[in-house]
Design a protein around this motif. Structure first.
Motif: not given
Ligand code: URA
Length: 400
Positions: A317-318, A329-330, A336-337, A389-391
């Protein structure tokens, strides 16, 4: 003569229907060499094509292979094509919903390449679901159930396979007439009367800007209509993912929730808008579209009641590190994530993981407090740090 055709396009002239047919026949038979085909693609890329030429190119590509034939049953025969986006599970909802409204939906779909899985990858998270049915099986299912979602049969638009591979090699993919002929040749070979196009723009889309998507939608509609198919387009924003899930089994779960009238608002609204029939919303709420989906899954060998494949993933969980409102929210970064976790593939022959992916608890416009979950990642054994990192990079939170 092929070199006369090439010289005409090189010099900016319009090609006739007969010239385009000769060229495409030669591309498929091998009579037109790869360098000649590459030169043709480069000349079209630079010189463009009129609507009439693009109709002729599309029809020559349709007629380069098999065409599905439903003359033994009543229509109308309809389908949707999306230019692709992150979290786009619309097909899973739209096909049974449109069939429930009385149309027949012979949906030939593809696998994903790049950041997320395609529609077939998603459906294959359902145990037993077959995506390689023969034309005769498809015909039986279309007559009995009213819809199917399967992969390419035999050889639909074989010219596109040759041209698409060369376009990739020669940097000629982003040409509106070539994209149009590529998309429409595969759809028109399905034997449909009506086509709706979901042309997406934004960070997670094939077309990055609204203007480019508008130009593509316009050409797709003109060429579709020129080829005798009722064609409409809807332009949709793909700057953030559609719905709240990205990843194969997760997207099937969300599509099923939507089919039961309990899905995210953006997914239900887009699906209903694409169908363009105000009765569609009620069929989601009543559960009728879900029943039709289950019939389609069973007809294609799947078990709609069985747990989806890919169970047993761990959850990470982030959480938010600041209070505020989500302003970004790209879609591409979220895609990619999912990709690095194993939800997508880099090469056509690579396997994907059905269970991994992301659930977005927060999207643009929503409030968030420190420590609140933003995203739950379902992970297997790879890519967790890179996905994280992507998130982190995907979200923008305004503290004002
Ligand atoms: N999708 C296709 O099928 N063809 C293109 O050229 C681009 C996107």
């Amino acid at each position: 003569m092929i070199h006369e055709i090439l010289e005409a396009k090189r010099d900016g002239q319009s090609l006739s229907e007969a010239q385009l047919r000769e060229l495409i026949d030669g591309v498929v038979s091998g009579a037109v060499t790869r360098p000649q085909t590459a030169a043709f693609l480069a000349f079209v890329f630079n010189r463009g094509m009129t609507v009439e030429e693009t109709v002729a190119l599309t029809m020559a590509m349709v007629e380069s292979g098999d065409q599905l034939d439903w003359s033994q049953m009543d229509g109308p025969f309809v389908d949707k094509h999306s230019t692709g986006g992150v979290g786009d599970k619309v097909s899973l909802v739209l096909a049974p919903l449109w069939a429930e409204l009385g149309s027949r939906v012979p949906m030939i779909s593809g696998r994903g390449l790049g950041h997320t899985g395609g529609t077939l990858d998603k459906l294959e998270a359902i145990p037993g679901y077959q995506t390689d049915l023969e034309a005769e099986q498809l015909s039986t299912i279309l007559a009995d159930v009213g819809c199917f979602i399967s992969g390419q049969t035999g050889s639909l638009a074989p010219a596109d396979r040759v041209l698409y591979a060369l376009r990739n090699e020669t940097g000629t993919v982003p040409s509106i007439p070539l994209i149009t002929a590529s998309i429409l040749s595969k759809k028109l070979a399905e034997g449909i009367d009506e086509l709706v196009l979901d042309v997406k723009w934004g960070s997670g889309a094939f077309m990055q800007t609204h203007d480019a998507a508008t130009d593509l939608a316009d050409m797709l509609c003109r060429v579709g209509r020129g080829a005798g198919v009722m064609t409409r387009a809807v332009l949709t924003d793909m700057n953030q993912p559609l719905g709240r899930t990205v990843g194969n089994a997760l997207e099937v779960e969300e599509a099923i929730a939507c089919l039961k009238g309990d899905g995210p608002g953006d997914l239900a609204t887009l699906t209903v808008d694409l169908i363009g029939d105000p009765r569609a919303r009620g069929l989601l709420d009543s559960g009728a579209a879900y029943e039709r989906f289950c019939r389609m899954v069973r007809a294609q060998g799947g078990d709609p009641d069985a747990p989806l494949l890919g169970a047993g993933c761990a959850e990470v969980v982030v959480c938010a590190e600041v209070d505020g409102t989500v302003t970004g929210c790209d879609a591409l970064k979220i895609g990619k994530a999912a990709f690095v976790l194993g939800a997508g593939r880099e090469h056509a022959d690579k396997a994907i993981h059905p269970g991994v992916g992301l659930t977005l608890h927060k999207k643009v416009g929503e409030r968030v407090a420190v420590g609140e979950p933003m995203v739950t990642m379902r992970v297997a054994d790879v890519g967790v740090e890179r996905a994280r990192a992507h998130v982190d990079a995907a979200f923008k939170i305004s503290q004002d």
